[in-house]
Design a protein around this motif. Structure first.
Motif, PDB file in Angstrom:
ATOM      1  N   GLY A 109       0.785  -1.176   0.148  1.00 14.78           N
ATOM      2  CA  GLY A 109      -0.039   0.070  -0.012  1.00 14.78           C
ATOM      3  C   GLY A 109       0.664   1.239   0.079  1.00 14.78           C
ATOM      4  N   THR A 110       2.313   1.149   0.061  1.00 11.65           N
ATOM      5  CA  THR A 110       2.853   2.308  -0.145  1.00 11.65           C
ATOM      6  C   THR A 110       3.596   2.498  -1.493  1.00 11.65           C
ATOM      7  N   TYR A 111       3.661   3.678  -2.047  1.00 10.53           N
ATOM      8  CA  TYR A 111       4.164   4.186  -3.220  1.00 10.53           C
ATOM      9  C   TYR A 111       5.482   4.638  -2.954  1.00 10.53           C
ATOM     10  N   ILE A 112       6.601   3.748  -3.343  1.00  2.00           N
ATOM     11  CA  ILE A 112       8.074   4.347  -3.067  1.00  2.00           C
ATOM     12  C   ILE A 112       8.610   4.724  -4.541  1.00  2.00           C
ATOM     13  N   PHE A 113       9.209   6.129  -4.492  1.00  5.94           N
ATOM     14  CA  PHE A 113       9.999   6.682  -5.415  1.00  5.94           C
ATOM     15  C   PHE A 113      11.171   6.724  -5.246  1.00  5.94           C
ATOM     16  N   CYS A 114      12.083   6.042  -6.141  1.00  6.16           N
ATOM     17  CA  CYS A 114      13.491   5.989  -6.121  1.00  6.16           C
ATOM     18  C   CYS A 114      13.993   6.880  -7.288  1.00  6.16           C
ATOM     19  N   ILE A 115      14.603   8.226  -6.682  1.00  6.53           N
ATOM     20  CA  ILE A 115      15.162   8.837  -7.736  1.00  6.53           C
ATOM     21  C   ILE A 115      16.685   9.066  -7.885  1.00  6.53           C
ATOM     22  N   HIS A 116      17.305   8.797  -8.765  1.00  5.63           N
ATOM     23  CA  HIS A 116      18.559   8.546  -8.917  1.00  5.63           C
ATOM     24  C   HIS A 116      19.132  10.179  -9.733  1.00  5.63           C
ATOM     25  N   GLU A 117      19.919  10.870  -8.822  1.00  5.69           N
ATOM     26  CA  GLU A 117      20.600  11.884  -9.516  1.00  5.69           C
ATOM     27  C   GLU A 117      21.918  12.144  -8.874  1.00  5.69           C
ATOM     28  N   ASN A 118      22.935  12.338  -9.780  1.00  2.92           N
ATOM     29  CA  ASN A 118      24.286  12.702  -9.240  1.00  2.92           C
ATOM     30  C   ASN A 118      24.986  11.633  -8.417  1.00  2.92           C
ATOM     31  N   GLN A 156      -8.517  -1.975  -7.976  1.00  4.58           N
ATOM     32  CA  GLN A 156      -8.667  -2.668  -9.236  1.00  4.58           C
ATOM     33  C   GLN A 156      -8.311  -4.127  -8.675  1.00  4.58           C
ATOM     34  N   MET A 157      -7.614  -4.574  -7.685  1.00  2.00           N
ATOM     35  CA  MET A 157      -7.701  -5.902  -7.322  1.00  2.00           C
ATOM     36  C   MET A 157      -9.115  -6.321  -6.635  1.00  2.00           C
ATOM     37  N   LYS A 158      -9.726  -5.451  -6.034  1.00  2.00           N
ATOM     38  CA  LYS A 158     -11.003  -5.665  -5.598  1.00  2.00           C
ATOM     39  C   LYS A 158     -12.137  -5.895  -6.603  1.00  2.00           C
ATOM     40  N   GLN A 159     -11.873  -5.123  -7.787  1.00  2.82           N
ATOM     41  CA  GLN A 159     -12.740  -5.145  -8.875  1.00  2.82           C
ATOM     42  C   GLN A 159     -12.373  -6.445  -9.440  1.00  2.82           C
ATOM     43  N   ASN A 160     -11.220  -6.846  -9.606  1.00  2.00           N
ATOM     44  CA  ASN A 160     -10.766  -8.117 -10.252  1.00  2.00           C
ATOM     45  C   ASN A 160     -11.134  -9.384  -9.618  1.00  2.00           C
ATOM     46  N   ALA A 161     -11.123  -9.420  -8.078  1.00  2.00           N
ATOM     47  CA  ALA A 161     -11.846 -10.562  -7.209  1.00  2.00           C
ATOM     48  C   ALA A 161     -13.152 -10.298  -7.287  1.00  2.00           C
TER      49      ALA A 161
END
Length: 225
Positions: A109-118, A156-161
């Motif tokens: 349930g957590t969106y993790i954004f991994c940003i690569h910079e320098n 979406q997972m609930k709808q698919n189920a």
């Protein structure tokens, strides 16, 4: 621009952890290291290490919260700005996510954004406890980020189920006496489940069929002759 920030619940829980645990331990270690004259040299060193460890964590939390600031995100339908701190931010177009510069994954349930910079990597997590989470997740869906990253939302997972359950009910209604495919070998229909592999029972309150695997045939629907 809209914002998605760390929610008050997470902030309060974190504050209580430091107020109840780390700050008292820092004070206790400080007292034992410098003001307990009966303590031995080894004990003083041990408590001094506690001052450094617990006090360092507390000082970093204060520095991060009040000086640098916590992570947050600003966005519209064209651009998203990831704020790692008040001094460090990354502006991207939605079309760049995911890409070489930023990756996104969904974990519990957590969106993790991994940003690569320098040659640095910054992680910015946002979950359902974040303020503005629903609107942010909607933006991720409308801008195609979730589709490009092959991420399925809980909705979406609930709808698919639900769709799978409806298909199963329709199948049971159309073929009420259906049996399992006959395996290879010399066998006959299971006398207990009549080839279904399940024993169905209707729950009185929910009015749905639940099944348990037939112990006689192990769910295959057939037994050896």
């Amino acid at each position: 621009m809209k914002k998605c920030t760390i929610g008050w619940f997470s902030k309060i829980v974190t504050f209580l952890v430091f107020a109840v645990f780390f700050v008292p331990l820092t004070g206790f270690s400080l007292y034992m290291a410098f003001f307990d004259f009966e303590a031995s040299r080894d004990e003083r060193l041990l408590f001094l290490a506690g001052v450094v460890m617990f006090g360092g964590l507390t000082a970093f939390a204060v520095y991060r919260t009040f000086y640098l600031g916590l992570v947050w995100v600003e966005y519209d339908m064209e651009t998203v700005i990831f704020h790692y701190s008040r001094k460090e931010k990354y502006r991207l177009r939605w079309e760049e996510i995911p890409g070489n510069r930023v990756q996104v994954v969904r974990d519990s349930g957590t969106y993790i954004f991994c940003i690569h910079e320098n040659e640095r990597q910054r992680k910015i997590p946002l979950n359902r406890l974040s303020k503005g989470y629903k609107d942010f997740e909607k933006a991720l869906k409308e801008t195609g980020v979730l589709e490009r990253a092959a991420i399925i939302t809980e909705e979406q997972m609930k709808q698919n189920a639900e769709r799978t359950w409806e298909q199963y009910k329709n199948y049971r209604e159309t073929y009420p006496n259906s049996v399992q495919p006959k395996p290879e070998g010399d066998c006959i229909l299971c006398p207990d489940c009549q080839g279904k592999g399940l024993h169905l029972k209707k729950l009185p309150l929910l009015k749905v069929d639940v099944g348990r695997v037939c112990k006689t045939c192990g769910g295959s629907g057939y037994v050896p002759k």
